[in-house]
Design a protein around this motif. Structure first.
Motif, PDB file in Angstrom:
ATOM      1  N   TRP A 112       9.903   3.858   3.934  1.00 23.52           N
ATOM      2  CA  TRP A 112       9.703   5.301   3.818  1.00 23.52           C
ATOM      3  C   TRP A 112      10.346   5.819   2.542  1.00 23.52           C
ATOM      4  CZ3 TRP A 112       6.429   7.413   7.171  1.00 23.52           C
ATOM      5  CH2 TRP A 112       6.242   6.799   8.412  1.00 23.52           C
ATOM      6  N   PHE A 113       9.668   6.756   1.867  1.00 23.59           N
ATOM      7  CA  PHE A 113      10.315   7.526   0.810  1.00 23.59           C
ATOM      8  C   PHE A 113      10.322   8.993   1.238  1.00 23.59           C
ATOM      9  CE2 PHE A 113       5.820   7.622  -0.328  1.00 23.59           C
ATOM     10  CZ  PHE A 113       5.610   8.921  -0.789  1.00 23.59           C
ATOM     11  N   LEU A 145       7.836   9.944  -8.029  1.00 24.91           N
ATOM     12  CA  LEU A 145       8.723   8.919  -8.584  1.00 24.91           C
ATOM     13  C   LEU A 145       9.442   8.178  -7.460  1.00 24.91           C
ATOM     14  CD1 LEU A 145      10.115   7.460 -10.899  1.00 24.91           C
ATOM     15  CD2 LEU A 145      11.721   9.382 -11.072  1.00 24.91           C
ATOM     16  N   CYS A 146       9.777   8.879  -6.391  1.00 22.62           N
ATOM     17  CA  CYS A 146      10.409   8.215  -5.246  1.00 22.62           C
ATOM     18  C   CYS A 146       9.452   7.192  -4.625  1.00 22.62           C
ATOM     19  CB  CYS A 146      10.816   9.252  -4.200  1.00 22.62           C
ATOM     20  SG  CYS A 146      12.090  10.405  -4.755  1.00 22.62           S
ATOM     21  N   ALA A 147       8.162   7.553  -4.551  1.00 21.22           N
ATOM     22  CA  ALA A 147       7.172   6.602  -4.030  1.00 21.22           C
ATOM     23  C   ALA A 147       7.083   5.373  -4.920  1.00 21.22           C
ATOM     24  CB  ALA A 147       5.812   7.291  -3.929  1.00 21.22           C
ATOM     25  N   ALA A 175       0.857  -1.185   0.000  1.00 16.32           N
ATOM     26  CA  ALA A 175       0.000   0.000   0.000  1.00 16.32           C
ATOM     27  C   ALA A 175       0.895   1.238   0.000  1.00 16.32           C
ATOM     28  CB  ALA A 175      -0.917   0.016   1.214  1.00 16.32           C
ATOM     29  N   VAL A 176       0.598   2.175  -0.894  1.00 14.69           N
ATOM     30  CA  VAL A 176       1.363   3.410  -1.010  1.00 14.69           C
ATOM     31  C   VAL A 176       0.454   4.575  -0.644  1.00 14.69           C
ATOM     32  CG1 VAL A 176       2.717   4.905  -2.530  1.00 14.69           C
ATOM     33  CG2 VAL A 176       2.732   2.415  -2.890  1.00 14.69           C
ATOM     34  N   VAL A 177       0.898   5.430   0.259  1.00 14.88           N
ATOM     35  CA  VAL A 177       0.152   6.640   0.609  1.00 14.88           C
ATOM     36  C   VAL A 177       1.064   7.830   0.371  1.00 14.88           C
ATOM     37  CG1 VAL A 177      -1.219   7.837   2.338  1.00 14.88           C
ATOM     38  CG2 VAL A 177      -1.136   5.342   2.350  1.00 14.88           C
ATOM     39  N   THR A 178       0.636   8.743  -0.509  1.00 10.96           N
ATOM     40  CA  THR A 178       1.497   9.864  -0.913  1.00 10.96           C
ATOM     41  C   THR A 178       1.463  11.013   0.084  1.00 10.96           C
ATOM     42  OG1 THR A 178      -0.303  10.796  -2.258  1.00 10.96           O
ATOM     43  CG2 THR A 178       1.242   9.293  -3.354  1.00 10.96           C
ATOM     44  N   PRO A 224      -1.771  -3.894   4.979  1.00 11.33           N
ATOM     45  CA  PRO A 224      -0.928  -4.373   3.869  1.00 11.33           C
ATOM     46  C   PRO A 224       0.335  -5.034   4.400  1.00 11.33           C
ATOM     47  CG  PRO A 224      -0.677  -2.013   4.145  1.00 11.33           C
ATOM     48  CD  PRO A 224      -1.824  -2.423   5.022  1.00 11.33           C
ATOM     49  N   ARG A 225       0.869  -5.946   3.616  1.00 14.91           N
ATOM     50  CA  ARG A 225       2.099  -6.608   4.042  1.00 14.91           C
ATOM     51  C   ARG A 225       3.254  -5.613   4.123  1.00 14.91           C
ATOM     52  NH1 ARG A 225      -1.175 -10.151   1.745  1.00 14.91           N
ATOM     53  NH2 ARG A 225      -1.335 -12.235   2.680  1.00 14.91           N
ATOM     54  N   ILE A 226       3.296  -4.676   3.147  1.00 12.15           N
ATOM     55  CA  ILE A 226       4.308  -3.617   3.179  1.00 12.15           C
ATOM     56  C   ILE A 226       3.608  -2.287   2.922  1.00 12.15           C
ATOM     57  CG2 ILE A 226       6.419  -2.686   2.156  1.00 12.15           C
ATOM     58  CD1 ILE A 226       7.158  -5.491   1.283  1.00 12.15           C
ATOM     59  N   ALA A 227       3.862  -1.291   3.759  1.00  6.14           N
ATOM     60  CA  ALA A 227       3.332   0.056   3.587  1.00  6.14           C
ATOM     61  C   ALA A 227       4.456   0.979   3.124  1.00  6.14           C
ATOM     62  CB  ALA A 227       2.725   0.572   4.888  1.00  6.14           C
ATOM     63  N   VAL A 228       4.242   1.670   2.021  1.00  7.79           N
ATOM     64  CA  VAL A 228       5.216   2.631   1.488  1.00  7.79           C
ATOM     65  C   VAL A 228       4.661   4.023   1.762  1.00  7.79           C
ATOM     66  CG1 VAL A 228       6.350   3.480  -0.594  1.00  7.79           C
ATOM     67  CG2 VAL A 228       5.998   1.018  -0.278  1.00  7.79           C
ATOM     68  N   LEU A 229       5.356   4.782   2.622  1.00 10.12           N
ATOM     69  CA  LEU A 229       4.803   6.024   3.149  1.00 10.12           C
ATOM     70  C   LEU A 229       5.743   7.202   2.946  1.00 10.12           C
ATOM     71  CD1 LEU A 229       3.474   4.656   6.576  1.00 10.12           C
ATOM     72  CD2 LEU A 229       2.292   4.737   4.377  1.00 10.12           C
TER      73      LEU A 229
END
Length: 470
Positions: free
Chosen positions: A248-249, A286-288, A192-195, A224-229
């Motif tokens: 983290w990004f 783009l980093c996300a 899951a990605v949250v901008t 989510p198994r992995i969260a991208v924040l």
């Protein structure tokens, strides 16, 4: 989907999401009954609640077992076990809350898809700003790496239209109307990605606190198994997620932006100056994307250069072209004051007439008004339901800040005012900071009208590339 068999089911809403849910339910009913011929194609009755203007379109189907009603009262909604509602219909409406208290379950097509497709590797993307570009860019890079990828969801295609589709990765854009539906499905996204999180859609959610809660349910409820924040967002950086690994990004030890260059920790990876999306916020997206690719176990550095061949999406700081010395920029998807400020930042140093205003959701425009005192454009033209309120906030700044302020009754008049104020030199920027409800069906229709008013062919510039499976 099969669990709905034997239950009293209704649909609420007849937009594209509603029509997709109808088709999926009918297909499931046929499979359940084993019907083979056209006479038995619709073995179960179904009720549709929709607006009077939508009712004629639904009746044109000729489905004699589809009951169409134009008033979704508490009593009628409560007569059903499950109501599959379109995303734009708030579950916090009084009639929905009252029916839910009587036992009616309200779900969305997103819930049905996730529950029916537990096999799918899903990357869910949400955020107040940037989720569409992030989703499309992620799908673009995955496809460039040879991976069969679906791009679907809020970006322009209901998930249920791809119920039987096959893909290695599913990139699913989710609005705040849909994030809680993932949690209701019982399925965990792979990533899951949250901008970012800013106030929005307060009329649908009822309050800023509930908006944030609903948005974050993709993390707290769906687990989510992995969260991208985004490490730069204060709401996200304060989260403590015990059920998900977090990447983290926007932080020095991960994918982040230094000037125009994307870095992975201490390694410079990609110069974004030729990236075909405007604004530093889009370069940050783009980093996300690269952090999400890495979370999938793929080589993000190898895929990063393919960002140079990405096609920017329509209605998002979209440069339509130049006419008579004026450049027209379509940012119709801008639905918050923050988004309007980000658009102005892209054109800092140029003469800009910005068109703001639309449906009034009660968002606070004071920060926008304060910014106009510090770094004003050449002109601001207000329009729409909240136009008078925005205009009143800007009056003092216009007197002291050196920018022209005008008010328009509609978009056509706003474009004409902007042309006159710029006098043949500068940028006419549609970045309304508000939804289009009332005046237009959606932001895309508003953007198309702006393109036509500017003298450009709407059909040639507003197709969204990449939607579907490829």
């Amino acid at each position: 989907m099969a669990s709905l068999a034997g239950q009293r089911v209704a649909l609420w809403g007849w937009g594209r999401e509603g029509r997709a849910a109808y088709a999926a339910l009918r297909t499931a009913q046929v499979a359940e009954s084993g019907a083979a011929d056209a006479h038995d194609r619709f073995p179960a009755s179904l009720t549709l609640f929709c607006s009077p203007s939508e009712a004629d379109d639904a009746r044109a189907l000729g489905d004699t077992r589809l009951r169409i009603e134009t008033e979704a009262t508490v009593e009628r909604l409560a007569a059903f076990d499950v109501v599959v509602k379109s995303p734009g219909i708030s579950p916090y409406r009084p009639e929905a809350l009252a029916a839910a208290e009587r036992g009616t379950r309200f779900i969305g097509g997103t819930t049905l898809w996730f529950a029916t497709r537990p096999d799918a590797t899903t990357i869910c993307i949400t955020g107040t700003k940037g989720k569409s570009t992030t989703s499309a860019l992620l799908a673009h890079l995955l496809r460039a790496g040879g991976h069969r990828t679906a791009l679907t969801g809020n970006i322009g295609q209901p998930l249920l239209e791809l119920l039987e589709g096959e893909a290695e990765f599913w990139v699913v854009e989710l609005s705040s109307y849909q994030t809680r539906d993932v949690a209701r499905s019982g399925e965990r996204p792979a990533v899951a990605v949250v901008t970012n999180i800013f106030p929005e859609h307060l009329d649908w959610h009822g309050s800023q606190a509930r908006y944030v809660e609903d948005k974050l349910s993709l993390l707290t409820g769906a687990r989510p198994r992995i969260a991208v924040l985004n490490a730069g967002d204060p709401t996200l950086s304060a989260l403590d997620l015990s059920d998900s690994a977090v990447r983290w990004f926007g932080r020095d030890d991960g994918w982040h932006l230094r000037g125009d260059v994307v870095w992975r920790a201490d390694e410079a990876v990609f110069d974004t100056r030729d990236l075909p999306v405007p604004g530093s916020h889009n370069r940050g997206n783009l980093c996300a994307v690269l952090a999400a690719i890495e979370a999938l176990g793929l080589d993000a550095e190898a895929l990063a250069p393919h960002a140079a061949t990405f096609r920017a999406l329509p209605h998002r700081l979209q440069v339509l072209g130049t006419r008579d010395g004026l450049t027209y920029v379509n940012d119709s998807i801008s639905t918050t004051p923050h988004a309007s400020l980000a658009a102005l930042e892209v054109y800092a140093g140029r003469r800009v007439a910005i068109l703001v205003g639309g449906h009034d959701r009660g968002l606070d425009w004071q920060a926008f008004a304060d910014a106009m005192r510090v770094a004003p454009p050449a002109a601001v033209v207000t329009l729409g339901q909240n136009g008078p309120r925005i205009h009143a906030l800007l009056e003092d700044g216009a007197r002291t800040g050196g920018f022209a302020l005008r008010e328009a009754h509609d978009l056509g008049e706003a474009v004409a005012q902007a042309r006159g104020l710029l006098d043949g030199e500068g940028v006419v920027l549609l970045s309304p900071g508000a939804p289009s409800f009332g005046a237009y069906r959606d932001y895309a229709e508003r953007g198309r009208h702006f393109a036509a008013l500017a003298g450009f062919d709407p059909d040639a510039i507003t197709a969204i590339p990449g939607i579907g499976i490829a």
